[in-house]
Design a protein around this motif. Structure first.
Motif, PDB file in Angstrom:
ATOM      1  N   PRO B  41      -6.403 -10.652  -9.813  1.00  0.00           N
ATOM      2  CA  PRO B  41      -6.619  -9.128 -10.155  1.00  0.00           C
ATOM      3  C   PRO B  41      -7.638  -8.692  -9.156  1.00  0.00           C
ATOM      4  CG  PRO B  41      -6.535 -10.053 -11.948  1.00  0.00           C
ATOM      5  CD  PRO B  41      -6.739 -11.364 -11.453  1.00  0.00           C
ATOM      6  N   LYS B  45      -6.400  -6.798  -5.877  1.00  0.00           N
ATOM      7  CA  LYS B  45      -6.042  -5.414  -5.364  1.00  0.00           C
ATOM      8  C   LYS B  45      -7.018  -4.866  -4.544  1.00  0.00           C
ATOM      9  CE  LYS B  45      -8.933  -3.363  -9.184  1.00  0.00           C
ATOM     10  NZ  LYS B  45      -9.878  -3.396  -9.936  1.00  0.00           N
ATOM     11  N   TRP B  56      -7.037   2.228  -7.626  1.00  0.00           N
ATOM     12  CA  TRP B  56      -6.342   1.574  -8.811  1.00  0.00           C
ATOM     13  C   TRP B  56      -7.129   1.948  -9.857  1.00  0.00           C
ATOM     14  CZ3 TRP B  56      -3.702  -2.750  -8.860  1.00  0.00           C
ATOM     15  CH2 TRP B  56      -2.945  -3.269  -7.633  1.00  0.00           C
ATOM     16  N   CYS B  59      -5.653  -2.577 -13.554  1.00  0.00           N
ATOM     17  CA  CYS B  59      -5.074  -4.133 -12.798  1.00  0.00           C
ATOM     18  C   CYS B  59      -4.696  -5.270 -13.563  1.00  0.00           C
ATOM     19  CB  CYS B  59      -5.975  -4.387 -11.864  1.00  0.00           C
ATOM     20  SG  CYS B  59      -4.359  -5.703 -10.329  1.00  0.00           S
ATOM     21  N   GLU B  60      -3.668  -5.310 -14.562  1.00  0.00           N
ATOM     22  CA  GLU B  60      -4.674  -6.491 -15.917  1.00  0.00           C
ATOM     23  C   GLU B  60      -3.177  -7.709 -15.085  1.00  0.00           C
ATOM     24  OE1 GLU B  60      -5.784  -3.588 -19.038  1.00  0.00           O
ATOM     25  OE2 GLU B  60      -3.491  -4.397 -19.631  1.00  0.00           O
ATOM     26  N   TYR B  69       2.043  -7.996 -17.096  1.00  0.00           N
ATOM     27  CA  TYR B  69       1.105  -7.501 -15.633  1.00  0.00           C
ATOM     28  C   TYR B  69       0.980  -6.130 -16.193  1.00  0.00           C
ATOM     29  CZ  TYR B  69       4.605  -6.545 -12.791  1.00  0.00           C
ATOM     30  OH  TYR B  69       6.028  -6.169 -12.080  1.00  0.00           O
ATOM     31  N   TRP B  71      -0.368  -2.600 -13.321  1.00  0.00           N
ATOM     32  CA  TRP B  71      -0.706  -2.075 -12.455  1.00  0.00           C
ATOM     33  C   TRP B  71      -0.956  -0.835 -12.107  1.00  0.00           C
ATOM     34  CZ3 TRP B  71       1.814  -5.755  -8.422  1.00  0.00           C
ATOM     35  CH2 TRP B  71       1.636  -7.035  -8.352  1.00  0.00           C
ATOM     36  N   TRP B  73      -1.732   2.675 -10.557  1.00  0.00           N
ATOM     37  CA  TRP B  73      -2.916   3.880  -9.216  1.00  0.00           C
ATOM     38  C   TRP B  73      -2.846   5.505  -9.632  1.00  0.00           C
ATOM     39  CZ3 TRP B  73       0.953   0.031  -8.178  1.00  0.00           C
ATOM     40  CH2 TRP B  73       0.844  -1.173  -7.103  1.00  0.00           C
TER      41      TRP B  73
END
Lengths: 136, 167
Positions: B41, B45, B56, B59-60, B69, B71, B73
């Motif tokens: 991550p 990123k 961001w 962000c996992e 996962y 994401w 933004w």
């Protein structure tokens, strides 16, 4: 999902454009019309297709705004309309540009990783085969 | 030395099947590094995401088979773009298969993304294939400028990398 908007591009119109372009016969017709207007009969000639079949394709192209009728009522020549193609192309160009720029940043990042990885290679990967290969 | 342009970095975008989009690109780095940039991550990123005004928020990444996962933004005026999915296949340095679904999907169903990492002479070729549930979904993606959420993106990372380069 439109935080970025479509700009001047109408999604419905792009949809019609891409759908129209998905067919090889229709692309060939557009290629022919790029060199000047032509009647249905003239357009049908190079294809082993009936005029009716060609007319169907022409309707799809017309709905997508890719072609239009000429003024001559008898021949009803079709001609190419450049604008929707230009829009479709603009979109594809943006798509490409997006990836190019993203990957451009990845290039930079990888360069930095290569520099910082070097002194730590032995510590991070004791059995790394990378070192010998990269330093030739 | 020739310029980097001569090393075959040109991006290729193709539609190999009517449900797929494929993006191919080579990188001048061994695939371990490319893999790291894709799966860590903190590194991801830095090249993926964030146009001016976007950043961001989440962000996992639990990079293992069955892991998920997420994401997100954040952009101007509270705009948010989120997506997530599952890691279906994780073959370190070789292959990553994920599912992908946007919070506000503008195309039907879930996409499956396959990223293949191939190294040759110290260079890595990335082949990313996005497979959609239908041709209609694929076409919808091809039409949207928001594709992959990654369109947001470049300026911030450019700035970041420029600052790193001069540091």
């Amino acid at each position: 999902m439109q935080p970025l908007g479509y700009g001047s591009l109408s999604p419905a119109r792009l949809d019609a454009t891409f759908a129209a372009l998905a067919d090889p016969t229709r692309r060939a017709i557009l290629a022919r019309l790029a060199s000047g207007e032509a009647s249905v009969r003239e357009l049908a000639e190079p294809f082993s297709m009936s005029q009716a079949a060609i007319s169907k394709h022409l309707k799809v192209l017309e709905r997508a705004g890719l072609i239009s009728h000429g003024r001559d009522a008898q021949r009803r020549p079709r001609k190419l309309e450049a604008q929707p193609l230009a829009e479709a192309n603009e979109w594809l160009e943006r798509y490409r540009q997006f990836w190019e720029e993203s990957y451009g940043r990845l290039d930079e990042l990888l360069e930095e990783m290569k520099r910082t990885a070097k002194p730590r290679t032995s510590e991070r990967r004791a059995t790394s085969k990378r070192k010998g290969r990269r330093e030739r | 030395m020739t310029t980097t342009k001569a090393t075959g970095k040109a991006l290729q975008i193709t539609t190999p099947g009517d449900r797929e989009i494929r993006i191919t690109r080579s990188f001048d780095a061994p695939r371990q590094l490319v893999w790291d940039a894709y799966t860590r991550p903190d590194l991801l990123k830095r090249w993926l995401g964030a146009m001016p005004g976007w950043s961001w928020a989440v962000c996992e990444m639990d990079v293992r088979e069955g892991g998920r996962y997420r994401w997100v933004w954040r952009g101007p005026e509270g705009a948010e773009l989120g997506l997530g999915g599952e890691y279906r296949e994780v073959v370190p340095h070789e292959r990553l298969v994920t599912t992908e679904k946007y919070d506000q999907a503008w195309y039907p169903g879930e996409a499956v993304g396959t990223v293949e990492f191939t190294e040759r002479d110290g260079r890595t070729t990335l082949v990313t294939t996005l497979r959609y549930e239908s041709k209609a979904a694929r076409d919808a993606v091809l039409q949207s400028p928001a594709t992959s959420g990654m369109e947001m993106g470049y300026a911030l990372l450019d700035t970041l990398l420029a600052s790193i380069a001069t540091a």
